[in-house]
Write an enzyme that holds these catalytic residues in place. Structure first.
Site, mmCIF file in Angstrom:
data_model
loop_
_atom_site.group_PDB
_atom_site.id
_atom_site.type_symbol
_atom_site.label_atom_id
_atom_site.label_comp_id
_atom_site.label_asym_id
_atom_site.label_seq_id
_atom_site.Cartn_x
_atom_site.Cartn_y
_atom_site.Cartn_z
ATOM 1 N N HIS A 268 1.647 6.158 19.030
ATOM 2 C CA HIS A 268 2.528 5.116 19.594
ATOM 3 C C HIS A 268 1.652 4.042 20.214
ATOM 4 O O HIS A 268 0.723 4.351 20.966
ATOM 5 C CB HIS A 268 3.452 5.723 20.644
ATOM 6 C CG HIS A 268 4.123 4.711 21.519
ATOM 7 N ND1 HIS A 268 4.797 3.616 21.020
ATOM 8 C CD2 HIS A 268 4.208 4.622 22.877
ATOM 9 C CE1 HIS A 268 5.271 2.900 22.022
ATOM 10 N NE2 HIS A 268 4.924 3.483 23.162
ATOM 11 N N HIS B 160 1.432 -0.293 21.720
ATOM 12 C CA HIS B 160 2.045 -1.550 22.131
ATOM 13 C C HIS B 160 1.248 -2.700 21.517
ATOM 14 O O HIS B 160 0.849 -3.629 22.218
ATOM 15 C CB HIS B 160 2.057 -1.678 23.651
ATOM 16 C CG HIS B 160 2.871 -0.649 24.354
ATOM 17 N ND1 HIS B 160 2.947 -0.574 25.736
ATOM 18 C CD2 HIS B 160 3.648 0.368 23.891
ATOM 19 C CE1 HIS B 160 3.735 0.438 26.079
ATOM 20 N NE2 HIS B 160 4.163 1.025 24.977
ATOM 21 N N TYR C 212 -0.110 7.204 -6.607
ATOM 22 C CA TYR C 212 -1.259 6.298 -6.555
ATOM 23 C C TYR C 212 -2.489 6.970 -5.958
ATOM 24 O O TYR C 212 -2.394 7.721 -4.985
ATOM 25 C CB TYR C 212 -0.924 5.049 -5.723
ATOM 26 C CG TYR C 212 -2.039 4.028 -5.718
ATOM 27 C CD1 TYR C 212 -2.124 3.064 -6.696
ATOM 28 C CD2 TYR C 212 -3.042 4.075 -4.741
ATOM 29 C CE1 TYR C 212 -3.162 2.141 -6.717
ATOM 30 C CE2 TYR C 212 -4.080 3.166 -4.750
ATOM 31 C CZ TYR C 212 -4.137 2.201 -5.737
ATOM 32 O OH TYR C 212 -5.168 1.296 -5.752
ATOM 33 N N HIS D 28 9.614 -2.661 22.935
ATOM 34 C CA HIS D 28 8.682 -1.604 23.327
ATOM 35 C C HIS D 28 7.398 -1.631 22.505
ATOM 36 O O HIS D 28 6.339 -1.935 23.034
ATOM 37 C CB HIS D 28 9.392 -0.251 23.188
ATOM 38 C CG HIS D 28 8.696 0.882 23.844
ATOM 39 N ND1 HIS D 28 9.359 2.000 24.328
ATOM 40 C CD2 HIS D 28 7.386 1.120 24.086
ATOM 41 C CE1 HIS D 28 8.488 2.835 24.849
ATOM 42 N NE2 HIS D 28 7.279 2.332 24.712
ATOM 43 N N TYR E 291 4.930 -6.055 -0.743
ATOM 44 C CA TYR E 291 5.118 -4.729 -1.325
ATOM 45 C C TYR E 291 4.561 -3.609 -0.454
ATOM 46 O O TYR E 291 5.002 -2.449 -0.540
ATOM 47 C CB TYR E 291 4.520 -4.670 -2.729
ATOM 48 C CG TYR E 291 3.014 -4.517 -2.806
ATOM 49 C CD1 TYR E 291 2.423 -3.250 -2.855
ATOM 50 C CD2 TYR E 291 2.177 -5.630 -2.837
ATOM 51 C CE1 TYR E 291 1.053 -3.104 -2.922
ATOM 52 C CE2 TYR E 291 0.810 -5.486 -2.912
ATOM 53 C CZ TYR E 291 0.247 -4.221 -2.959
ATOM 54 O OH TYR E 291 -1.118 -4.078 -3.021
#
Length: 226
Positions: free
Chosen positions: A99, A101, A215, A162, A120
């Site tokens: 996570h 910021h 891929y 956030h 893409y």
């Protein structure tokens, strides 16, 4: 125990890499990695530069607080431990969660913007868009629930007002995805300065998603276009 110590060091090193990559500053953001009976997560409110591996916290799969009796719980876990725990429970493929910021992801999240198929590489995260989860107060179950909804069929989402969250098969993969997501957010932000974005069609994105499924070197972290 040696394995947990090693994983804790890797979690801390990845948190440091977020600073180096410009995705976080100070004590913002958090990192975790799955272990046999839960996860190892960064502590709350401490800058990563001031941490040692022993400051990392171990959480059990069903825990609501950090486990007692381990060398990893001198500290309280990240205030966002709930969504880390819930991502591991909901997505068996998740081996690590990051996570951040980061500047461009946060700017778009503060406008409650999804990232549509303007490029893409949006398909890198599992679908035709990267969703922005509805706003909820940090550290709450409501935030975790909103994120799980936005992550359905995806490996990343924005978090309204956030930041961003991504999960990968391991810490190296999750960090690579976090960098890619921030790059896409910057590109989309720049495209928005030029006017209404021109988007790929559903058929074009379906073709890209199908190509991503096979891929590259399937047992490595090879990037698209490598």
């Amino acid at each position: 125990m040696e394995k947990l110590n090693e994983l804790a060091a890797q979690v801390l090193a990845t948190a440091g890499e977020l600073i180096v990559c410009g995705l976080n500053r100070g004590s913002a953001g958090n990192v975790s990695a799955r272990c046999d009976d839960g996860c190892i997560i960064t502590p709350t409110g401490i800058e990563h530069a001031d941490c040692t591996p022993g400051d990392m916290v171990k959480l059990g799969v069903g825990d609501t607080v950090d486990i007692s009796g381990t060398p990893f719980n001198r500290r309280k876990p990240s205030s966002e431990w709930r969504f880390h725990r819930d991502i591991y429970a909901a997505f068996p493929a998740a081996g690590a969660v990051i996570h951040a910021h980061s500047p461009f992801a946060t700017a778009l999240a503060c406008q409650q913007q999804d990232i549509p198929p303007f490029h893409y590489m949006v398909a890198r995260f599992g679908g035709v868009d990267v969703r922005c989860a509805e706003y909820a107060t940090f550290g709450t179950q409501a935030l975790s629930d909103a994120m799980l909804h936005a992550l359905e069929g995806r490996s990343a989402c924005l978090m309204a007002h956030h930041g961003m969250v991504v999960y990968g098969r391991d810490l190296h993969h999750a960090l690579a995805l976090a960098v890619e997501l921030e790059t896409l957010c910057e590109q989309y932000w720049r495209v928005l300065q030029l006017g209404t974005p021109k988007l790929l069609t559903a058929a074009q994105m379906d073709e890209v998603i199908a190509k991503f499924a096979s891929y590259g070197q399937q047992d490595s972290d090879s990037n698209v276009d490598a």
